[in-house]
Design a protein around this motif. Structure first.
Motif, PDB file in Angstrom:
ATOM      1  N   GLU A   1       0.822  -1.206   0.000  1.00 14.92           N
ATOM      2  CA  GLU A   1       0.000   0.000   0.000  1.00 14.92           C
ATOM      3  C   GLU A   1       0.861   1.264   0.000  1.00 14.92           C
ATOM      4  OE1 GLU A   1      -3.572   0.986   0.230  1.00 14.92           O
ATOM      5  OE2 GLU A   1      -3.376  -0.820  -0.999  1.00 14.92           O
ATOM      6  N   SER A   2       1.965   1.237   0.749  1.00 14.09           N
ATOM      7  CA  SER A   2       2.819   2.424   0.829  1.00 14.09           C
ATOM      8  C   SER A   2       3.460   2.741  -0.516  1.00 14.09           C
ATOM      9  CB  SER A   2       3.898   2.230   1.896  1.00 14.09           C
ATOM     10  OG  SER A   2       4.859   1.278   1.485  1.00 14.09           O
ATOM     11  N   GLU A   3       3.747   1.710  -1.301  1.00 12.96           N
ATOM     12  CA  GLU A   3       4.407   1.936  -2.587  1.00 12.96           C
ATOM     13  C   GLU A   3       3.473   2.505  -3.654  1.00 12.96           C
ATOM     14  OE1 GLU A   3       7.619  -0.195  -4.289  1.00 12.96           O
ATOM     15  OE2 GLU A   3       7.754  -1.565  -2.586  1.00 12.96           O
ATOM     16  N   ARG A   4       2.230   2.705  -3.308  1.00 16.40           N
ATOM     17  CA  ARG A   4       1.353   3.445  -4.201  1.00 16.40           C
ATOM     18  C   ARG A   4       1.651   4.946  -4.109  1.00 16.40           C
ATOM     19  NH1 ARG A   4      -2.561   0.149  -6.117  1.00 16.40           N
ATOM     20  NH2 ARG A   4      -2.801  -1.832  -5.005  1.00 16.40           N
ATOM     21  N   VAL A   5       2.393   5.307  -3.062  1.00 14.51           N
ATOM     22  CA  VAL A   5       2.681   6.722  -2.811  1.00 14.51           C
ATOM     23  C   VAL A   5       4.184   7.006  -2.819  1.00 14.51           C
ATOM     24  CG1 VAL A   5       2.418   8.622  -1.167  1.00 14.51           C
ATOM     25  CG2 VAL A   5       0.565   6.968  -1.472  1.00 14.51           C
ATOM     26  N   ILE A   6       4.976   6.158  -2.155  1.00 14.34           N
ATOM     27  CA  ILE A   6       6.416   6.415  -2.054  1.00 14.34           C
ATOM     28  C   ILE A   6       7.187   5.556  -3.050  1.00 14.34           C
ATOM     29  CG2 ILE A   6       6.183   7.003   0.381  1.00 14.34           C
ATOM     30  CD1 ILE A   6       7.408   4.313   1.083  1.00 14.34           C
ATOM     31  N   ASN A   7       8.424   5.949  -3.337  1.00 18.43           N
ATOM     32  CA  ASN A   7       9.269   5.236  -4.288  1.00 18.43           C
ATOM     33  C   ASN A   7       9.724   3.881  -3.749  1.00 18.43           C
ATOM     34  OD1 ASN A   7       9.146   7.318  -6.165  1.00 18.43           O
ATOM     35  ND2 ASN A   7      10.982   8.324  -5.373  1.00 18.43           N
ATOM     36  N   SER A   8      10.035   2.981  -4.658  1.00 22.38           N
ATOM     37  CA  SER A   8      10.495   1.643  -4.270  1.00 22.38           C
ATOM     38  C   SER A   8      11.823   1.709  -3.516  1.00 22.38           C
ATOM     39  CB  SER A   8      10.636   0.755  -5.505  1.00 22.38           C
ATOM     40  OG  SER A   8      11.656   1.240  -6.371  1.00 22.38           O
ATOM     41  N   GLY A   9      12.723   2.599  -3.942  1.00 22.95           N
ATOM     42  CA  GLY A   9      14.010   2.733  -3.269  1.00 22.95           C
ATOM     43  C   GLY A   9      13.861   3.213  -1.847  1.00 22.95           C
ATOM     44  N   LEU A  10      12.947   4.136  -1.625  1.00 22.40           N
ATOM     45  CA  LEU A  10      12.703   4.634  -0.274  1.00 22.40           C
ATOM     46  C   LEU A  10      12.144   3.522   0.609  1.00 22.40           C
ATOM     47  CD1 LEU A  10      12.496   6.836   1.865  1.00 22.40           C
ATOM     48  CD2 LEU A  10      10.289   7.500   0.873  1.00 22.40           C
ATOM     49  N   ALA A  11      11.243   2.724   0.069  1.00 21.02           N
ATOM     50  CA  ALA A  11      10.697   1.601   0.842  1.00 21.02           C
ATOM     51  C   ALA A  11      11.813   0.652   1.256  1.00 21.02           C
ATOM     52  CB  ALA A  11       9.647   0.860   0.018  1.00 21.02           C
ATOM     53  N   GLY A  12      12.719   0.358   0.320  1.00 23.53           N
ATOM     54  CA  GLY A  12      13.848  -0.512   0.645  1.00 23.53           C
ATOM     55  C   GLY A  12      14.748   0.088   1.713  1.00 23.53           C
ATOM     56  N   LEU A  13      14.959   1.385   1.642  1.00 25.78           N
ATOM     57  CA  LEU A  13      15.782   2.058   2.648  1.00 25.78           C
ATOM     58  C   LEU A  13      15.140   1.997   4.034  1.00 25.78           C
ATOM     59  CD1 LEU A  13      16.987   5.197   0.676  1.00 25.78           C
ATOM     60  CD2 LEU A  13      18.469   3.689   1.978  1.00 25.78           C
ATOM     61  N   LEU A  14      13.843   2.168   4.096  1.00 22.28           N
ATOM     62  CA  LEU A  14      13.162   2.174   5.386  1.00 22.28           C
ATOM     63  C   LEU A  14      13.149   0.794   6.041  1.00 22.28           C
ATOM     64  CD1 LEU A  14      10.173   4.507   4.464  1.00 22.28           C
ATOM     65  CD2 LEU A  14      12.119   5.064   5.925  1.00 22.28           C
ATOM     66  N   VAL A  15      13.099  -0.235   5.238  1.00 18.60           N
ATOM     67  CA  VAL A  15      13.132  -1.591   5.789  1.00 18.60           C
ATOM     68  C   VAL A  15      14.513  -1.892   6.379  1.00 18.60           C
ATOM     69  CG1 VAL A  15      12.921  -4.053   5.208  1.00 18.60           C
ATOM     70  CG2 VAL A  15      11.271  -2.430   4.325  1.00 18.60           C
ATOM     71  N   ALA A  16      15.490  -1.061   6.056  1.00 18.78           N
ATOM     72  CA  ALA A  16      16.831  -1.234   6.637  1.00 18.78           C
ATOM     73  C   ALA A  16      16.849  -0.959   8.138  1.00 18.78           C
ATOM     74  CB  ALA A  16      17.834  -0.302   5.932  1.00 18.78           C
ATOM     75  N   THR A  17      15.706  -0.563   8.709  1.00 20.42           N
ATOM     76  CA  THR A  17      15.628  -0.414  10.157  1.00 20.42           C
ATOM     77  C   THR A  17      15.449  -1.762  10.863  1.00 20.42           C
ATOM     78  OG1 THR A  17      13.237  -0.017   9.997  1.00 20.42           O
ATOM     79  CG2 THR A  17      14.679   1.921  10.025  1.00 20.42           C
ATOM     80  N   VAL A  18      15.240  -2.827  10.121  1.00 20.61           N
ATOM     81  CA  VAL A  18      15.046  -4.158  10.722  1.00 20.61           C
ATOM     82  C   VAL A  18      16.188  -4.555  11.663  1.00 20.61           C
ATOM     83  CG1 VAL A  18      14.964  -6.637  10.217  1.00 20.61           C
ATOM     84  CG2 VAL A  18      13.496  -5.057   8.961  1.00 20.61           C
ATOM     85  N   PRO A  19      17.471  -4.387  11.279  1.00 16.13           N
ATOM     86  CA  PRO A  19      18.549  -4.781  12.197  1.00 16.13           C
ATOM     87  C   PRO A  19      18.519  -4.033  13.525  1.00 16.13           C
ATOM     88  CG  PRO A  19      19.405  -4.487   9.987  1.00 16.13           C
ATOM     89  CD  PRO A  19      18.004  -3.967   9.981  1.00 16.13           C
ATOM     90  N   PHE A  20      18.083  -2.789  13.498  1.00 12.09           N
ATOM     91  CA  PHE A  20      17.994  -2.016  14.737  1.00 12.09           C
ATOM     92  C   PHE A  20      17.059  -2.704  15.725  1.00 12.09           C
ATOM     93  CE2 PHE A  20      15.830   1.243  17.281  1.00 12.09           C
ATOM     94  CZ  PHE A  20      16.920   1.842  17.903  1.00 12.09           C
ATOM     95  N   PHE A  21      15.890  -3.077  15.245  1.00  9.01           N
ATOM     96  CA  PHE A  21      14.928  -3.763  16.104  1.00  9.01           C
ATOM     97  C   PHE A  21      15.380  -5.193  16.394  1.00  9.01           C
ATOM     98  CE2 PHE A  21      12.375  -0.689  13.568  1.00  9.01           C
ATOM     99  CZ  PHE A  21      12.029   0.164  14.613  1.00  9.01           C
ATOM    100  N   GLY A  22      15.986  -5.831  15.392  1.00  6.50           N
ATOM    101  CA  GLY A  22      16.418  -7.221  15.548  1.00  6.50           C
ATOM    102  C   GLY A  22      17.477  -7.403  16.616  1.00  6.50           C
ATOM    103  N   LEU A  23      18.453  -6.502  16.663  1.00  6.33           N
ATOM    104  CA  LEU A  23      19.504  -6.627  17.661  1.00  6.33           C
ATOM    105  C   LEU A  23      18.988  -6.313  19.069  1.00  6.33           C
ATOM    106  CD1 LEU A  23      22.678  -5.254  15.880  1.00  6.33           C
ATOM    107  CD2 LEU A  23      22.315  -7.543  16.778  1.00  6.33           C
ATOM    108  N   ILE A  24      18.041  -5.402  19.175  1.00  7.07           N
ATOM    109  CA  ILE A  24      17.439  -5.131  20.485  1.00  7.07           C
ATOM    110  C   ILE A  24      16.697  -6.368  20.989  1.00  7.07           C
ATOM    111  CG2 ILE A  24      15.671  -3.791  21.689  1.00  7.07           C
ATOM    112  CD1 ILE A  24      16.407  -1.415  19.953  1.00  7.07           C
TER     113      ILE A  24
END
Length: 292
Positions: free
Chosen positions: A84-107
């Motif tokens: 749904e978000s990619e109907r509005v934001i770019n694919s590259g931005l979506a990929g960049l935002l998912v890069a927050t996974v390690p932050f939550f994963g290590l916690i």
């Protein structure tokens, strides 16, 4: 990493960097329900026969409540939010935002799995630098009015789900095959999405979607779902969950590259400033450190 782990890391990195491109193309002609439904149907058609052949499906069926929880956090919620978000934001931005996974994963790994990686100053510094890069990316581009904050929040919420789901699989289903878990999870997701997807599909078919849209659906199912999940769970046998989640940094690079080259997405100020910080943070956080 061993050579096997590095190879699997690269396979997953590329395979999970491609869906943002495929989704961005598919949303032009298909509903989110149809995209997710077709993705999991193709994935299940590949993974379930493998699980049956390996005789690993029965243990997954016995653990169905945990498989359902995994499916909700890994697929049902995140795949709807990202699509749904990619109907509005770019694919590259979506990929960049998912890069927050390690932050939550290590916690999560630190508090629930006893992983002490987060305690090392270099690992912590790497995560702080990488996450700062993401914040700058969002902040700068939001200030310029080039992104939608609500849709950014949707992707970050999906990233939280991505970070929790593998932990459920590892703690609650440690002896169950990853292929069987994901194959059964995809069947569950298909059931959830079936009615709205089949309800919207006739209208979508009547519009005669182009070949690119159909190819994107197949790519999502075969490469980004079936192949990627098989490789990811093999990767988990080689390295810990927290470090495996750092593959999202490579996903990000692939997603940004494909978005710019194939979709003509702009290189924004936020990307120019934030992406290098994410890369540097990734290098620091993925290194093994001595705890003497």
């Amino acid at each position: 990493m061993s050579r096997k782990a590095l190879f699997l890391f690269l396979v997953v990195g590329v395979a999970w960097g491609m869906p943002y491109l495929f989704i961005r193309v598919a949303v032009e002609d298909f509903s989110t329900w149809t995209i997710v439904f077709s993705r999991v149907v193709v994935g299940a058609l590949v993974l379930i026969p493998i699980a049956i052949h390996r005789k690993t499906l029965l243990p997954a069926l016995r653990a169905w409540p945990w498989v359902l929880a995994y499916a909700a956090l890994e697929m049902i919620g995140p795949w709807f939010l990202i699509t749904e978000s990619e109907r509005v934001i770019n694919s590259g931005l979506a990929g960049l935002l998912v890069a927050t996974v390690p932050f939550f994963g290590l916690i999560i790994g630190y508090f629930y799995l006893g992983d002490k990686s987060l305690a090392h100053r270099n690992t912590l510094a790497g995560l702080v630098i990488g996450f700062t890069g993401v914040l700058l990316l969002v902040g700068i581009d939001a200030f310029n009015g080039s992104i939608s904050l609500p849709h950014v929040g949707m992707v970050i919420l999906a990233a939280i789900g991505y970070s929790v789901a593998p932990v459920i699989a590892r703690i609650k289903m440690p002896d169950v095959s990853g292929v069987a878990i994901n194959g059964l999870a995809m069947v569950m997701v298909a059931i959830v999405y079936a009615i709205p997807a089949l309800g919207s599909l006739p209208k979508e078919l009547a519009a005669n979607p182009p070949v690119e849209a159909w190819g994107s659906l197949l790519g999502l199912g075969i490469f980004c779902t079936s192949l990627a999940f098989v490789a990811f769970f093999r990767l988990l046998n080689e390295i810990d969950v927290a470090r495996a989640s750092l593959v999202t940094y490579m996903n990000m690079a692939v997603a940004v590259f494909l978005g710019i080259v194939l979709l003509g997405e702009p290189i924004t100020t936020g990307i120019l400033i934030g992406m290098p910080l994410v890369v540097v943070g990734s290098v620091l956080a993925t290194r093994k450190h001595s705890y003497k």
